[in-house]
Design an enzyme around this catalytic site. Sequence first.
Site, PDB file in Angstrom:
ATOM      1  N   HIS A 182       0.867  -1.183   0.000  1.00 57.49           N
ATOM      2  CA  HIS A 182       0.000   0.000   0.000  1.00 57.49           C
ATOM      3  C   HIS A 182       0.899   1.227   0.000  1.00 57.49           C
ATOM      4  O   HIS A 182       1.749   1.401   0.870  1.00 57.49           O
ATOM      5  CB  HIS A 182      -0.908   0.020   1.226  1.00 57.49           C
ATOM      6  CG  HIS A 182      -1.836   1.207   1.245  1.00 57.49           C
ATOM      7  ND1 HIS A 182      -3.084   1.182   0.653  1.00 57.49           N
ATOM      8  CD2 HIS A 182      -1.679   2.464   1.745  1.00 57.49           C
ATOM      9  CE1 HIS A 182      -3.663   2.360   0.804  1.00 57.49           C
ATOM     10  NE2 HIS A 182      -2.827   3.160   1.450  1.00 57.49           N
ATOM     11  N   CYS A 183       0.695   2.085  -0.994  1.00 53.60           N
ATOM     12  CA  CYS A 183       1.560   3.254  -1.167  1.00 53.60           C
ATOM     13  C   CYS A 183       0.819   4.519  -0.760  1.00 53.60           C
ATOM     14  O   CYS A 183      -0.129   4.922  -1.452  1.00 53.60           O
ATOM     15  CB  CYS A 183       2.021   3.354  -2.616  1.00 53.60           C
ATOM     16  SG  CYS A 183       3.110   4.763  -2.920  1.00 53.60           S
ATOM     17  N   PRO A 184       1.213   5.173   0.336  1.00 54.45           N
ATOM     18  CA  PRO A 184       0.540   6.423   0.723  1.00 54.45           C
ATOM     19  C   PRO A 184       0.803   7.559  -0.253  1.00 54.45           C
ATOM     20  O   PRO A 184       0.017   8.512  -0.314  1.00 54.45           O
ATOM     21  CB  PRO A 184       1.140   6.721   2.104  1.00 54.45           C
ATOM     22  CG  PRO A 184       2.465   6.041   2.109  1.00 54.45           C
ATOM     23  CD  PRO A 184       2.285   4.807   1.274  1.00 54.45           C
ATOM     24  N   ASN A 188      -3.202   4.665  -2.556  1.00 53.20           N
ATOM     25  CA  ASN A 188      -3.813   3.495  -3.178  1.00 53.20           C
ATOM     26  C   ASN A 188      -2.889   2.304  -2.994  1.00 53.20           C
ATOM     27  O   ASN A 188      -1.694   2.465  -2.729  1.00 53.20           O
ATOM     28  CB  ASN A 188      -4.050   3.741  -4.674  1.00 53.20           C
ATOM     29  CG  ASN A 188      -5.072   2.808  -5.278  1.00 53.20           C
ATOM     30  OD1 ASN A 188      -5.679   1.986  -4.573  1.00 53.20           O
ATOM     31  ND2 ASN A 188      -5.283   2.917  -6.580  1.00 53.20           N
TER      32      ASN A 188
END
Length: 332
Positions: A182-184, A188
């Site tokens: 999960h990439c802040p 997303n």
Amino acid sequence: MAHYHGYPRQNEHNGGFGSLHEEEADYGLPFNNVRTMVVGVSKDVDRQKETAYIRTSPRIKRLPFGLTFLLDSGGYLPLGFIFFSWLYNSIFVPYIVLHPQYNDGNINIYTVIVYYFFSIFTFVSLFRATTADPGRVDFEGGPTPPHGAKDWSLCQKCMVQRPIKSHHCSRCMRCIRKMDHHCPWINNCVGEDNHWLFLLLVFYAALLSIYTFTLQILHFYYFPPCVSCDKSLFIHHNSRWFMYIVFVLAILLTIICVGQVYTQVINIATSRTTVESIIYAKIPPNRRPTLAKQTSFKNFKDVFGTGWVICWLNPLRRRQAKPMIFYPHQTV
């Protein structure tokens, strides 16, 4: 030929706490067994409540044209920083450096075009990676394990069947197929359906940052003072301070994006996700599963889809995925 993997691991017992023998049902259970039953029922009820909350939580905002957006306050600030950095550099670098130097005849038009090319493709990749469905497993009508499959699993949070390499994201509250992380920075998840967009994002952002840093150095130490600039304008009168901010942003983004490009290329080439790399780090080398024998090119093809290799660099295209889900055998 593509290989599928397994049915979900169903529990062997009923009700979550085991089946009762007739003698125990008629005459009662020892204290320890009763306590185990109570704890099992309590956990089962909590799990059902959590599943119901996950399935009704409106975390995923549906947008027109099939786009989505994650309603997560923890991702707004990192995503805003990335967008601000892109917008700031895309405005002030051309206005302070490129346009004046081109008007003065110190650079050619191709130098300006290349910058705008990197800038536009970075924004397109950012927008699509942020709003694309990363491969969320639907609660209803999702993928079902084919006959003979053994390695699928049942998510204990959202209670859906999912293929291997899928993981549950606590931020998205969904299971993601072939989840990388999960990439802040894009607010997303990075999964099977948008992994290629994320890789293009960090690739073009790295090129843009390096190009910006190079123009910054040339502006201070090589290019002659601007002749066509109106020094009475605030932006040209204080151009040095604006360029200092450009310098800081370019350095930060170069470090972040180049590091991500290196990590992603290594992981894809070895058919390993970021989540798996974290899990493997806690396992002794002699106990780690052996990776399936597949060439690095095929691994990249799994990420970018079919089609010409040169087309992989186009963030505007529609990814042509394989007609069937294929995953290497040995995995987490």
